[in-house]
Design a protein around this motif. Sequence first.
Motif, PDB file in Angstrom:
ATOM      1  N   GLN A 279       0.834  -1.201   0.000  1.00  0.00           N
ATOM      2  CA  GLN A 279       0.000   0.000   0.000  1.00  0.00           C
ATOM      3  C   GLN A 279       0.865   1.246   0.000  1.00  0.00           C
ATOM      4  OE1 GLN A 279      -2.460  -0.274   3.525  1.00  0.00           O
ATOM      5  NE2 GLN A 279      -3.975  -1.562   2.502  1.00  0.00           N
ATOM      6  N   LEU A 280       0.300   2.323  -0.523  1.00  0.00           N
ATOM      7  CA  LEU A 280       0.928   3.637  -0.450  1.00  0.00           C
ATOM      8  C   LEU A 280       0.501   4.230   0.885  1.00  0.00           C
ATOM      9  CD1 LEU A 280       0.089   4.875  -4.057  1.00  0.00           C
ATOM     10  CD2 LEU A 280       2.085   3.553  -3.287  1.00  0.00           C
ATOM     11  N   HIS A 281       1.467   4.603   1.709  1.00  0.00           N
ATOM     12  CA  HIS A 281       1.167   5.084   3.055  1.00  0.00           C
ATOM     13  C   HIS A 281       1.701   6.486   3.300  1.00  0.00           C
ATOM     14  CE1 HIS A 281       0.172   1.349   5.708  1.00  0.00           C
ATOM     15  NE2 HIS A 281      -0.513   1.357   4.592  1.00  0.00           N
ATOM     16  N   THR A 282       1.085   7.141   4.258  1.00  0.00           N
ATOM     17  CA  THR A 282       1.541   8.433   4.753  1.00  0.00           C
ATOM     18  C   THR A 282       1.409   8.416   6.269  1.00  0.00           C
ATOM     19  OG1 THR A 282       1.409  10.818   4.422  1.00  0.00           O
ATOM     20  CG2 THR A 282      -0.688   9.629   4.614  1.00  0.00           C
ATOM     21  N   THR A 283       2.039   9.349   6.915  1.00  0.00           N
ATOM     22  CA  THR A 283       1.924   9.501   8.358  1.00  0.00           C
ATOM     23  C   THR A 283       1.284  10.853   8.614  1.00  0.00           C
ATOM     24  OG1 THR A 283       3.895   8.152   8.676  1.00  0.00           O
ATOM     25  CG2 THR A 283       3.185   9.476  10.545  1.00  0.00           C
ATOM     26  N   VAL A 284       0.231  10.852   9.411  1.00  0.00           N
ATOM     27  CA  VAL A 284      -0.508  12.085   9.687  1.00  0.00           C
ATOM     28  C   VAL A 284      -0.547  12.339  11.190  1.00  0.00           C
ATOM     29  CG1 VAL A 284      -1.945  11.904   7.620  1.00  0.00           C
ATOM     30  CG2 VAL A 284      -2.733  10.882   9.749  1.00  0.00           C
ATOM     31  N   THR A 285      -0.744  13.600  11.538  1.00  0.00           N
ATOM     32  CA  THR A 285      -0.915  13.984  12.932  1.00  0.00           C
ATOM     33  C   THR A 285      -2.393  13.866  13.275  1.00  0.00           C
ATOM     34  OG1 THR A 285       0.943  15.505  12.751  1.00  0.00           O
ATOM     35  CG2 THR A 285      -0.557  15.834  14.605  1.00  0.00           C
ATOM     36  N   THR A 286      -2.682  13.219  14.384  1.00  0.00           N
ATOM     37  CA  THR A 286      -4.068  13.039  14.810  1.00  0.00           C
ATOM     38  C   THR A 286      -4.550  14.277  15.563  1.00  0.00           C
ATOM     39  OG1 THR A 286      -3.417  12.023  16.904  1.00  0.00           O
ATOM     40  CG2 THR A 286      -3.741  10.547  15.016  1.00  0.00           C
ATOM     41  N   ALA A 287      -5.846  14.341  15.806  1.00  0.00           N
ATOM     42  CA  ALA A 287      -6.441  15.474  16.530  1.00  0.00           C
ATOM     43  C   ALA A 287      -5.829  15.633  17.917  1.00  0.00           C
ATOM     44  CB  ALA A 287      -7.957  15.291  16.635  1.00  0.00           C
ATOM     45  N   GLY A 288      -5.417  14.527  18.513  1.00  0.00           N
ATOM     46  CA  GLY A 288      -4.818  14.573  19.838  1.00  0.00           C
ATOM     47  C   GLY A 288      -3.335  14.895  19.839  1.00  0.00           C
ATOM     48  N   GLY A 289      -2.754  15.114  18.657  1.00  0.00           N
ATOM     49  CA  GLY A 289      -1.334  15.468  18.562  1.00  0.00           C
ATOM     50  C   GLY A 289      -0.402  14.290  18.358  1.00  0.00           C
ATOM     51  N   GLY A 290      -0.939  13.069  18.332  1.00  0.00           N
ATOM     52  CA  GLY A 290      -0.109  11.902  18.051  1.00  0.00           C
ATOM     53  C   GLY A 290       0.069  11.727  16.553  1.00  0.00           C
ATOM     54  N   THR A 291       0.638  10.624  16.143  1.00  0.00           N
ATOM     55  CA  THR A 291       0.794  10.346  14.721  1.00  0.00           C
ATOM     56  C   THR A 291       0.149   9.013  14.394  1.00  0.00           C
ATOM     57  OG1 THR A 291       2.963   9.311  15.054  1.00  0.00           O
ATOM     58  CG2 THR A 291       2.929  11.663  14.480  1.00  0.00           C
ATOM     59  N   GLU A 292      -0.235   8.884  13.148  1.00  0.00           N
ATOM     60  CA  GLU A 292      -0.889   7.675  12.683  1.00  0.00           C
ATOM     61  C   GLU A 292      -0.455   7.399  11.266  1.00  0.00           C
ATOM     62  OE1 GLU A 292      -5.343   6.286  13.171  1.00  0.00           O
ATOM     63  OE2 GLU A 292      -5.187   7.880  11.668  1.00  0.00           O
ATOM     64  N   MET A 293      -0.086   6.151  11.011  1.00  0.00           N
ATOM     65  CA  MET A 293       0.276   5.724   9.673  1.00  0.00           C
ATOM     66  C   MET A 293      -0.984   5.184   9.017  1.00  0.00           C
ATOM     67  SD  MET A 293       3.104   2.857   8.622  1.00  0.00           S
ATOM     68  CE  MET A 293       2.466   1.746   9.851  1.00  0.00           C
ATOM     69  N   LYS A 294      -1.270   5.644   7.792  1.00  0.00           N
ATOM     70  CA  LYS A 294      -2.473   5.151   7.117  1.00  0.00           C
ATOM     71  C   LYS A 294      -2.267   5.173   5.607  1.00  0.00           C
ATOM     72  CE  LYS A 294      -5.199   9.340   6.689  1.00  0.00           C
ATOM     73  NZ  LYS A 294      -6.506   9.907   6.962  1.00  0.00           N
ATOM     74  N   GLU A 295      -3.161   4.457   4.913  1.00  0.00           N
ATOM     75  CA  GLU A 295      -3.106   4.407   3.461  1.00  0.00           C
ATOM     76  C   GLU A 295      -3.349   5.796   2.898  1.00  0.00           C
ATOM     77  OE1 GLU A 295      -5.570   1.362   1.793  1.00  0.00           O
ATOM     78  OE2 GLU A 295      -4.686   1.611  -0.203  1.00  0.00           O
TER      79      GLU A 295
ATOM     80  N   LEU B  83      10.068   9.581  -0.494  1.00  0.00           N
ATOM     81  CA  LEU B  83       9.488   8.511   0.311  1.00  0.00           C
ATOM     82  C   LEU B  83      10.488   8.248   1.430  1.00  0.00           C
ATOM     83  CD1 LEU B  83       8.405   6.125  -2.598  1.00  0.00           C
ATOM     84  CD2 LEU B  83       7.056   7.926  -1.491  1.00  0.00           C
ATOM     85  N   GLU B  84      10.054   8.467   2.692  1.00  0.00           N
ATOM     86  CA  GLU B  84      10.999   8.341   3.805  1.00  0.00           C
ATOM     87  C   GLU B  84      10.279   7.896   5.073  1.00  0.00           C
ATOM     88  OE1 GLU B  84      12.721  12.203   4.475  1.00  0.00           O
ATOM     89  OE2 GLU B  84      10.787  13.182   4.380  1.00  0.00           O
ATOM     90  N   PRO B  85      11.041   7.344   6.022  1.00  0.00           N
ATOM     91  CA  PRO B  85      10.445   6.938   7.290  1.00  0.00           C
ATOM     92  C   PRO B  85       9.764   8.134   7.962  1.00  0.00           C
ATOM     93  CG  PRO B  85      12.662   6.058   7.088  1.00  0.00           C
ATOM     94  CD  PRO B  85      12.470   7.033   5.951  1.00  0.00           C
ATOM     95  N   GLY B  86       8.581   7.902   8.501  1.00  0.00           N
ATOM     96  CA  GLY B  86       7.849   8.946   9.190  1.00  0.00           C
ATOM     97  C   GLY B  86       7.073   9.867   8.278  1.00  0.00           C
ATOM     98  N   ALA B  87       7.014   9.539   6.997  1.00  0.00           N
ATOM     99  CA  ALA B  87       6.314  10.373   6.012  1.00  0.00           C
ATOM    100  C   ALA B  87       5.708   9.439   4.961  1.00  0.00           C
ATOM    101  CB  ALA B  87       7.275  11.388   5.398  1.00  0.00           C
ATOM    102  N   ASP B  88       5.625   9.896   3.716  1.00  0.00           N
ATOM    103  CA  ASP B  88       5.121   9.049   2.637  1.00  0.00           C
ATOM    104  C   ASP B  88       6.088   7.887   2.415  1.00  0.00           C
ATOM    105  OD1 ASP B  88       3.021  10.818   2.286  1.00  0.00           O
ATOM    106  OD2 ASP B  88       3.917  11.821   0.556  1.00  0.00           O
ATOM    107  N   HIS B  89       5.545   6.698   2.167  1.00  0.00           N
ATOM    108  CA  HIS B  89       6.352   5.518   1.898  1.00  0.00           C
ATOM    109  C   HIS B  89       5.483   4.444   1.249  1.00  0.00           C
ATOM    110  CE1 HIS B  89       4.641   5.021   5.953  1.00  0.00           C
ATOM    111  NE2 HIS B  89       4.604   3.728   5.685  1.00  0.00           N
ATOM    112  N   VAL B  90       6.124   3.428   0.708  1.00  0.00           N
ATOM    113  CA  VAL B  90       5.416   2.287   0.145  1.00  0.00           C
ATOM    114  C   VAL B  90       5.522   1.162   1.168  1.00  0.00           C
ATOM    115  CG1 VAL B  90       5.330   0.593  -1.733  1.00  0.00           C
ATOM    116  CG2 VAL B  90       5.892   2.994  -2.232  1.00  0.00           C
TER     117      VAL B  90
END
Length: 188
Positions: free
Chosen positions: A91-107, A122-129
């Motif tokens: 999957q193509l993934h990204t990492t986003v900041t959640t409403a609570g200030g944490g992070t979440e990896m998702k498609e 494409l890098e760790p903690g950001a967009d990646h495959v």
Amino acid sequence: MRKNLTTTLIALSAAAALGLTGCGASTSNATGTAAATSTQAAHDSVMIADAWVKASTQKDGMSALFGVVTNHTGAERTIVKASSDAAGMVQLHTTVTTAGGGTEMKEKEGGFPLAAGASVTLEPGADHVMLMGLKRDLEAGDTVDVTLTLDDGTEVKVSAPVKAFSGAQESYAPTGDSSTGESSHAGH
């Protein structure tokens, strides 16, 4: 005189041939080795440089492809999917900041857009495959083949070396409640 003219023409032809050879671009292909390509081919394609895959075990079940994807075409392109024989799901993934200030990896819905002439890293903690359901251990020094598919159907194939990396310890097991600001997925 005729011999001098013939010698001059041969010398000019050789110089012209060398000059044309010099017009080719030297690029790095997906495996990181230098490859001579024509300037036209380099400017009409999407290429990935500095590609690598994080070492992981089949038991851990996940890894990821990283690198810099550059759009050398004159049109916007989007990476819409990826595949690899090393994983059951890609999957193509990204990492986003959640409403609570944490992070979440998702498609990444809609894929990774590539403006004409632009790059996406494409890098760790950001967009990646993301490579999930690994079919084998991915050990440092191995190679993993990944195919990126663009919105126009073009496929970009990469043979990426596997590298040891202590970051990006991805896990789909929740490590906390995202509403509290804790990470929902570890490692990013």
